[in-house]
Design a protein around this motif. Structure first.
Motif, PDB file in Angstrom:
ATOM      1  N   UNK A 228     -14.898 -12.522  24.969  1.00 43.44           N
ATOM      2  CA  UNK A 228     -14.513 -11.882  23.718  1.00 43.44           C
ATOM      3  C   UNK A 228     -13.290 -11.001  23.881  1.00 43.44           C
ATOM      4  N   UNK A 229     -12.962 -10.637  25.115  1.00 45.40           N
ATOM      5  CA  UNK A 229     -11.840  -9.745  25.349  1.00 45.40           C
ATOM      6  C   UNK A 229     -12.210  -8.283  25.239  1.00 45.40           C
ATOM      7  N   UNK A 230     -13.477  -7.983  25.030  1.00 43.29           N
ATOM      8  CA  UNK A 230     -13.922  -6.594  24.919  1.00 43.29           C
ATOM      9  C   UNK A 230     -14.490  -6.135  26.262  1.00 43.29           C
ATOM     10  N   UNK A 231     -14.243  -4.883  26.629  1.00 43.04           N
ATOM     11  CA  UNK A 231     -14.745  -4.386  27.913  1.00 43.04           C
ATOM     12  C   UNK A 231     -16.261  -4.244  27.920  1.00 43.04           C
ATOM     13  N   UNK A 232     -16.860  -4.417  29.086  1.00 39.19           N
ATOM     14  CA  UNK A 232     -18.306  -4.270  29.262  1.00 39.19           C
ATOM     15  C   UNK A 232     -18.713  -2.810  29.346  1.00 39.19           C
ATOM     16  N   UNK A 233     -17.794  -1.938  29.696  1.00 40.59           N
ATOM     17  CA  UNK A 233     -18.072  -0.510  29.827  1.00 40.59           C
ATOM     18  C   UNK A 233     -16.770   0.229  30.031  1.00 40.59           C
ATOM     19  N   UNK A 234     -16.884   1.486  30.420  1.00 39.71           N
ATOM     20  CA  UNK A 234     -15.679   2.260  30.694  1.00 39.71           C
ATOM     21  C   UNK A 234     -14.969   1.692  31.924  1.00 39.71           C
ATOM     22  N   UNK A 235     -13.655   1.741  31.922  1.00 46.40           N
ATOM     23  CA  UNK A 235     -12.908   1.238  33.076  1.00 46.40           C
ATOM     24  C   UNK A 235     -13.117   2.113  34.299  1.00 46.40           C
ATOM     25  N   UNK A 236     -12.929   1.519  35.449  1.00 43.10           N
ATOM     26  CA  UNK A 236     -13.011   2.246  36.713  1.00 43.10           C
ATOM     27  C   UNK A 236     -11.595   2.612  37.135  1.00 43.10           C
TER      28      UNK A 236
ATOM     29  N   UNK B  65      -4.861  -5.535  19.643  1.00 41.63           N
ATOM     30  CA  UNK B  65      -5.258  -6.653  18.797  1.00 41.63           C
ATOM     31  C   UNK B  65      -5.887  -7.735  19.668  1.00 41.63           C
ATOM     32  N   UNK B  66      -6.564  -8.672  19.027  1.00 41.13           N
ATOM     33  CA  UNK B  66      -7.186  -9.780  19.762  1.00 41.13           C
ATOM     34  C   UNK B  66      -6.124 -10.582  20.512  1.00 41.13           C
ATOM     35  N   UNK B  67      -4.960 -10.728  19.911  1.00 41.95           N
ATOM     36  CA  UNK B  67      -3.866 -11.465  20.546  1.00 41.95           C
ATOM     37  C   UNK B  67      -3.388 -10.746  21.806  1.00 41.95           C
ATOM     38  N   UNK B  68      -3.266  -9.404  21.734  1.00 39.14           N
ATOM     39  CA  UNK B  68      -2.843  -8.635  22.901  1.00 39.14           C
ATOM     40  C   UNK B  68      -3.896  -8.704  24.006  1.00 39.14           C
ATOM     41  N   UNK B  69      -5.175  -8.630  23.634  1.00 37.55           N
ATOM     42  CA  UNK B  69      -6.242  -8.687  24.641  1.00 37.55           C
ATOM     43  C   UNK B  69      -6.313 -10.049  25.312  1.00 37.55           C
ATOM     44  N   UNK B  70      -5.869 -11.089  24.633  1.00 37.29           N
ATOM     45  CA  UNK B  70      -5.922 -12.426  25.229  1.00 37.29           C
ATOM     46  C   UNK B  70      -4.780 -12.665  26.219  1.00 37.29           C
ATOM     47  N   UNK B  71      -3.728 -11.858  26.141  1.00 33.27           N
ATOM     48  CA  UNK B  71      -2.586 -11.980  27.053  1.00 33.27           C
ATOM     49  C   UNK B  71      -2.658 -10.852  28.080  1.00 33.27           C
ATOM     50  N   UNK B  72      -3.102 -11.179  29.291  1.00 32.73           N
ATOM     51  CA  UNK B  72      -3.320 -10.156  30.309  1.00 32.73           C
ATOM     52  C   UNK B  72      -2.060  -9.389  30.665  1.00 32.73           C
ATOM     53  N   UNK B  73      -0.920 -10.042  30.644  1.00 31.11           N
ATOM     54  CA  UNK B  73       0.336  -9.357  30.953  1.00 31.11           C
ATOM     55  C   UNK B  73       0.640  -8.268  29.941  1.00 31.11           C
TER      56      UNK B  73
ATOM     57  N   UNK C 217      -9.984   7.566  31.887  1.00 31.11           N
ATOM     58  CA  UNK C 217     -10.828   6.419  31.513  1.00 31.11           C
ATOM     59  C   UNK C 217     -10.873   6.267  29.995  1.00 31.11           C
ATOM     60  N   UNK C 218     -10.975   7.391  29.310  1.00 27.00           N
ATOM     61  CA  UNK C 218     -11.006   7.367  27.847  1.00 27.00           C
ATOM     62  C   UNK C 218      -9.675   6.870  27.273  1.00 27.00           C
ATOM     63  N   UNK C 219      -8.572   7.246  27.913  1.00 28.23           N
ATOM     64  CA  UNK C 219      -7.251   6.769  27.476  1.00 28.23           C
ATOM     65  C   UNK C 219      -7.196   5.248  27.565  1.00 28.23           C
ATOM     66  N   UNK C 220      -7.658   4.707  28.682  1.00 33.21           N
ATOM     67  CA  UNK C 220      -7.649   3.251  28.865  1.00 33.21           C
ATOM     68  C   UNK C 220      -8.586   2.586  27.857  1.00 33.21           C
ATOM     69  N   UNK C 221      -9.756   3.168  27.638  1.00 32.85           N
ATOM     70  CA  UNK C 221     -10.713   2.602  26.679  1.00 32.85           C
ATOM     71  C   UNK C 221     -10.115   2.591  25.274  1.00 32.85           C
ATOM     72  N   UNK C 222      -9.429   3.671  24.893  1.00 35.63           N
ATOM     73  CA  UNK C 222      -8.796   3.711  23.560  1.00 35.63           C
ATOM     74  C   UNK C 222      -7.677   2.683  23.451  1.00 35.63           C
ATOM     75  N   UNK C 223      -6.934   2.497  24.531  1.00 34.76           N
ATOM     76  CA  UNK C 223      -5.866   1.491  24.533  1.00 34.76           C
ATOM     77  C   UNK C 223      -6.452   0.108  24.292  1.00 34.76           C
ATOM     78  N   UNK C 224      -7.555  -0.192  24.959  1.00 37.02           N
ATOM     79  CA  UNK C 224      -8.203  -1.496  24.783  1.00 37.02           C
ATOM     80  C   UNK C 224      -8.759  -1.654  23.366  1.00 37.02           C
ATOM     81  N   UNK C 225      -9.348  -0.587  22.826  1.00 38.03           N
ATOM     82  CA  UNK C 225      -9.904  -0.651  21.475  1.00 38.03           C
ATOM     83  C   UNK C 225      -8.811  -0.859  20.434  1.00 38.03           C
ATOM     84  N   UNK C 226      -7.660  -0.236  20.646  1.00 41.75           N
ATOM     85  CA  UNK C 226      -6.566  -0.319  19.680  1.00 41.75           C
ATOM     86  C   UNK C 226      -5.787  -1.630  19.768  1.00 41.75           C
TER      87      UNK C 226
END
Length: 79
Positions: free
Chosen positions: A1-9, A40-48, A29-38
């Motif tokens: 789904x491109x969604x994280x399983x938990x907070x990043x390490x 788009x699905x297209x951005x999450x699908x492109x790892x680069x 960790x919260x900064x990274x989590x907010x970045x992932x939440x914000x």
């Protein structure tokens, strides 16, 4: 789904001590989590793209709070 399983390490080497940097790393960790939440699905699908977004946001946060420029290497594991 491109969604994280938990907070990043976040792993540091010589940047901050564990005792002194616990709050800083938790906030990072919260900064990274907010970045992932914000992202788009297209951005999450492109790892680069998502790695660069994480790197930029985390760099901005750490520079503001520590006045240091650490090397940031995002690693994404697909499950």
């Amino acid at each position: 789904t491109g969604h994280p399983e938990g907070l990043p390490e976040i792993v540091t080497r010589g940047f901050v001590s564990e005792e002194d940097g616990a709050e800083l790393l938790q906030a990072a960790r919260q900064v990274v989590a907010r970045t992932l939440e914000a992202a788009t699905a297209e951005e999450r699908s492109d790892w680069g793209v998502i790695k660069e977004k994480i790197r930029a946001d985390l760099k901005r946060y750490l520079k503001k709070h520590t006045a240091r420029h650490p090397l940031i290497v995002p690693v994404i594991l697909e499950i």
